[in-house]
Scaffold this motif. Structure first.
Motif, PDB file in Angstrom:
ATOM      1  N   UNK A  39       1.081  -3.115  -7.277  1.00 14.22           N
ATOM      2  CA  UNK A  39       0.484  -2.323  -6.362  1.00 14.22           C
ATOM      3  C   UNK A  39       1.499  -0.880  -6.482  1.00 14.22           C
ATOM      4  N   UNK A  40       0.707   0.248  -6.548  1.00 17.58           N
ATOM      5  CA  UNK A  40       1.356   1.484  -6.785  1.00 17.58           C
ATOM      6  C   UNK A  40       2.143   1.878  -5.341  1.00 17.58           C
ATOM      7  N   UNK A  78       7.929   3.188  -0.874  1.00 24.04           N
ATOM      8  CA  UNK A  78       7.208   3.096   0.336  1.00 24.04           C
ATOM      9  C   UNK A  78       5.522   2.622   0.037  1.00 24.04           C
ATOM     10  N   UNK A  79       4.659   2.361   0.683  1.00 27.10           N
ATOM     11  CA  UNK A  79       3.221   2.017   0.799  1.00 27.10           C
ATOM     12  C   UNK A  79       2.611   2.458   2.073  1.00 27.10           C
ATOM     13  N   UNK A  80       1.720   3.577   1.965  1.00 22.38           N
ATOM     14  CA  UNK A  80       1.002   3.994   3.098  1.00 22.38           C
ATOM     15  C   UNK A  80      -0.815   3.764   2.940  1.00 22.38           C
ATOM     16  N   UNK A 119       5.720  -5.572  -0.169  1.00 19.58           N
ATOM     17  CA  UNK A 119       7.147  -5.529  -0.799  1.00 19.58           C
ATOM     18  C   UNK A 119       6.968  -6.106  -2.077  1.00 19.58           C
ATOM     19  N   UNK A 120       6.696  -7.441  -1.975  1.00 17.12           N
ATOM     20  CA  UNK A 120       6.771  -8.212  -3.123  1.00 17.12           C
ATOM     21  C   UNK A 120       5.779  -7.529  -4.264  1.00 17.12           C
ATOM     22  N   UNK A 121       4.658  -7.332  -3.833  1.00 18.10           N
ATOM     23  CA  UNK A 121       3.501  -6.362  -4.873  1.00 18.10           C
ATOM     24  C   UNK A 121       4.018  -5.153  -5.338  1.00 18.10           C
TER      25      UNK A 121
END
Length: 244
Positions: free
Chosen positions: A61-62, A15-17, A53-55
């Protein structure tokens, strides 16, 4: 399932927030998914979370939670330098704006990752020339990116991405700047190797391109679902899409 078809790329509760004022924005809800060999198309409206998502899959990306595992290696457990080396050995990338090195010729751009990998000059030059021929640009080998059309530059970027025969290929709108005939040629290069053990994940707005994929992930407001499932996907809410 044979060894050749065993999924290489896995997302586990990924996930990324992002913080936003006093709150937060969920760019990608927790996702668990194994990307099977072949082509996975990622579709959805602008700003839906496709590029996030791709990054994350690339390690650019972290993640806020979760991890990306590639062939048993936890991408985000590596140091930045280790991750860069791992990407060089394992990944190929085709960016929407091609990201060619402006001071290098088309041939030198394709050679570049092979140079970093230490391939001998004659071998890497022969490999680069062969790839340019595959994308129909053997007669543009000595041209700088500024001397190429947008479509030509994108084809050079694809040749560069395939240079070291990557096990994972990530592509952002690889046919976006191409006419239909050239786009079909580029897709043939993507789909050919992908029928083996390569894992291809591509973002596209083109329904015809998505229709050629083995499976399709649809992203909307950070939530990912399978249009054409293969395996099991678990999204943030715990919903499951069973295999066909």
């Amino acid at each position: 399932m044979t060894a050749a078809s065993t999924p290489l790329l896995h997302a586990e509760q990924l996930s990324r927030v992002y913080p936003s004022g006093e709150g937060s924005v969920t760019a990608l809800a927790p996702l668990t998914h194994s990307f099977a060999p072949g082509i996975t198309a990622v579709v959805g409206p602008s700003g839906s979370g496709k590029s996030t998502l791709l990054n994350l899959l690339a390690g650019f990306d972290t993640p806020t939670t979760g991890r990306v595992v590639v062939g048993g290696t936890d991408l985000h457990a590596l140091s930045e330098a280790q991750r860069a080396d791992f990407r060089l050995a394992t990944y190929g990338f085709v960016f929407q704006n091609h990201n060619l090195v402006t001071i290098l010729t088309a041939l030198e751009n394709v050679e570049f990752p092979l140079t970093l990998a230490g391939m001998p000059r004659r071998e890497r030059r022969d490999r680069a020339r062969a790839l340019l021929a595959q994308v129909g640009l053997e007669n543009r080998a000595s041209h700088l990116p500024s001397q190429l059309s947008g479509g030509e530059a994108q084809r050079v970027a694809l040749a560069r991405a395939l240079a070291h025969d990557p096990r994972v290929l990530l592509a952002d709108e690889p046919t976006g700047n191409l006419d239909s005939r050239t786009g079909e040629r580029v897709l043939a290069l993507l789909t050919g190797p992908a029928r083996g053990d390569r894992t291809v994940v591509l973002i596209t707005h083109d329904r015809d391109v998505a229709a050629l994929a083995d499976r399709t992930l649809r992203v909307r407001d950070g939530e990912v679902t399978l249009d054409r499932p293969e395996g099991v996907l678990v999204t943030g809410g715990g919903r499951r899409n069973p295999a066909e």
